[in-house]
Write a protein that holds these residues in place. Structure first.
Motif, short mmCIF file in Angstrom:
data_model
loop_
_atom_site.label_atom_id
_atom_site.label_comp_id
_atom_site.label_asym_id
_atom_site.label_seq_id
_atom_site.Cartn_x
_atom_site.Cartn_y
_atom_site.Cartn_z
N LEU A 7 56.19 10.45 19.54
CA LEU A 7 56.72 10.18 18.20
C LEU A 7 55.89 9.11 17.49
O LEU A 7 55.65 9.21 16.28
N GLN A 8 55.46 8.11 18.21
CA GLN A 8 54.62 7.07 17.61
C GLN A 8 53.31 7.67 17.12
O GLN A 8 52.87 7.40 16.00
N ARG A 9 52.69 8.50 17.95
CA ARG A 9 51.43 9.13 17.54
C ARG A 9 51.65 10.04 16.34
O ARG A 9 50.82 10.09 15.43
N ALA A 10 52.77 10.76 16.32
CA ALA A 10 53.06 11.64 15.19
C ALA A 10 53.19 10.86 13.89
O ALA A 10 52.75 11.32 12.84
N GLY A 11 53.78 9.67 13.96
CA GLY A 11 53.91 8.84 12.77
C GLY A 11 52.58 8.26 12.31
O GLY A 11 52.35 8.07 11.12
N GLU A 12 51.70 7.98 13.26
CA GLU A 12 50.41 7.38 12.93
C GLU A 12 49.37 8.41 12.52
O GLU A 12 48.44 8.09 11.79
N GLU A 13 49.49 9.64 13.03
CA GLU A 13 48.51 10.68 12.75
C GLU A 13 49.22 11.93 12.23
O GLU A 13 49.48 12.87 12.99
N PRO A 14 49.54 11.98 10.93
CA PRO A 14 50.29 13.10 10.38
C PRO A 14 49.58 14.45 10.56
O PRO A 14 50.24 15.46 10.80
N GLY A 15 48.28 14.47 10.45
CA GLY A 15 47.54 15.73 10.64
C GLY A 15 47.72 16.28 12.03
O GLY A 15 47.95 17.48 12.23
N TRP A 16 47.61 15.39 13.02
CA TRP A 16 47.82 15.81 14.41
C TRP A 16 49.24 16.30 14.60
O TRP A 16 49.47 17.31 15.27
N ALA A 17 50.20 15.60 14.02
CA ALA A 17 51.61 15.98 14.18
C ALA A 17 51.89 17.37 13.64
O ALA A 17 52.54 18.18 14.30
N VAL A 18 51.38 17.66 12.45
CA VAL A 18 51.65 18.97 11.84
C VAL A 18 50.96 20.09 12.62
O VAL A 18 51.58 21.11 12.93
N THR A 19 49.69 19.90 12.97
CA THR A 19 48.99 20.96 13.69
C THR A 19 49.57 21.16 15.09
O THR A 19 49.67 22.29 15.56
N THR A 20 49.97 20.08 15.73
CA THR A 20 50.57 20.20 17.06
C THR A 20 51.92 20.88 16.99
O THR A 20 52.24 21.75 17.81
N ALA A 21 52.73 20.51 16.00
CA ALA A 21 54.04 21.15 15.84
C ALA A 21 53.89 22.64 15.60
O ALA A 21 54.63 23.44 16.18
N LEU A 22 52.95 23.02 14.76
CA LEU A 22 52.71 24.44 14.52
C LEU A 22 52.22 25.14 15.78
O LEU A 22 52.66 26.25 16.09
N GLY A 23 51.32 24.49 16.50
CA GLY A 23 50.81 25.07 17.74
C GLY A 23 51.90 25.30 18.77
O GLY A 23 51.94 26.34 19.43
N VAL A 24 52.81 24.37 18.90
CA VAL A 24 53.92 24.52 19.84
C VAL A 24 54.89 25.59 19.34
O VAL A 24 55.35 26.44 20.10
N ALA A 25 55.18 25.57 18.04
CA ALA A 25 56.14 26.52 17.47
C ALA A 25 55.69 27.97 17.62
O ALA A 25 56.52 28.85 17.86
N ILE A 26 54.39 28.21 17.50
CA ILE A 26 53.92 29.60 17.60
C ILE A 26 53.37 29.94 18.98
O ILE A 26 52.95 31.07 19.21
N GLY A 27 53.40 28.98 19.89
CA GLY A 27 53.05 29.26 21.27
C GLY A 27 51.60 29.04 21.65
O GLY A 27 51.18 29.40 22.74
N TRP A 28 50.81 28.45 20.78
CA TRP A 28 49.41 28.17 21.12
C TRP A 28 49.29 26.98 22.05
O TRP A 28 48.33 26.88 22.81
N THR A 29 50.22 26.07 21.98
CA THR A 29 50.18 24.85 22.80
C THR A 29 51.46 24.75 23.62
O THR A 29 52.55 24.85 23.07
N SER B 293 53.49 10.61 6.41
CA SER B 293 53.62 10.39 7.85
C SER B 293 55.06 10.56 8.30
O SER B 293 55.32 11.04 9.41
N ASP B 294 56.03 10.20 7.46
CA ASP B 294 57.44 10.40 7.80
C ASP B 294 57.78 11.88 7.90
O ASP B 294 58.49 12.30 8.81
N ILE B 295 57.26 12.65 6.96
CA ILE B 295 57.50 14.10 6.98
C ILE B 295 56.84 14.73 8.20
O ILE B 295 57.44 15.57 8.88
N ALA B 296 55.62 14.32 8.50
CA ALA B 296 54.92 14.85 9.66
C ALA B 296 55.66 14.50 10.95
O ALA B 296 55.81 15.34 11.84
N ALA B 297 56.14 13.27 11.05
CA ALA B 297 56.89 12.86 12.25
C ALA B 297 58.19 13.65 12.36
O ALA B 297 58.60 14.03 13.46
N TRP B 298 58.84 13.91 11.22
CA TRP B 298 60.07 14.69 11.24
C TRP B 298 59.79 16.12 11.70
O TRP B 298 60.52 16.66 12.54
#
Length: 99
Positions: free
Chosen positions: A47-69, A3-8
């Protein structure tokens, strides 16, 4: 640990660019200082949600990074701290689309 890595990752790919764009847009729009300070209260919930839901954090970060979100999709339109930020970001994106 995960969860720390996902939040980061979330902070790196979503929060940091969002805050940079927020500063740029709000400075350019001559928004009052109080509104800028209020809009800064919008990101901690993400940030709180990212720490609590690592899967959501990683997929959301990827979506924003590549322009899907779009980052504005992540902000809570019902949160009064986010309304100035959402309006500023949406109007800036609308103006870019017209150019």
């Amino acid at each position: 640990m995960i969860s720390d890595i996902a939040a980061w990752l979330f902070a790196l790919f979503v929060i940091d660019p969002l805050q940079a764009e927020m500063r740029e847009r709000l400075d350019g729009a001559n928004v009052p200082v109080a509104a800028v300070q209020q809009s800064r209260q919008c990101a901690p919930g993400l940030l709180q949600r990212a720490g609590e839901e690592p899967g959501w954090a990683v997929t959301t970060a990827l979506g924003v990074a590549i322009g899907w979100t779009a980052p504005t999709q992540l902000l809570d339109a019902n949160d009064p701290n986010c309304t100035v930020l959402i309006r500023s970001l949406k109007s800036a994106h609308d103006q870019e689309g017209e150019a």
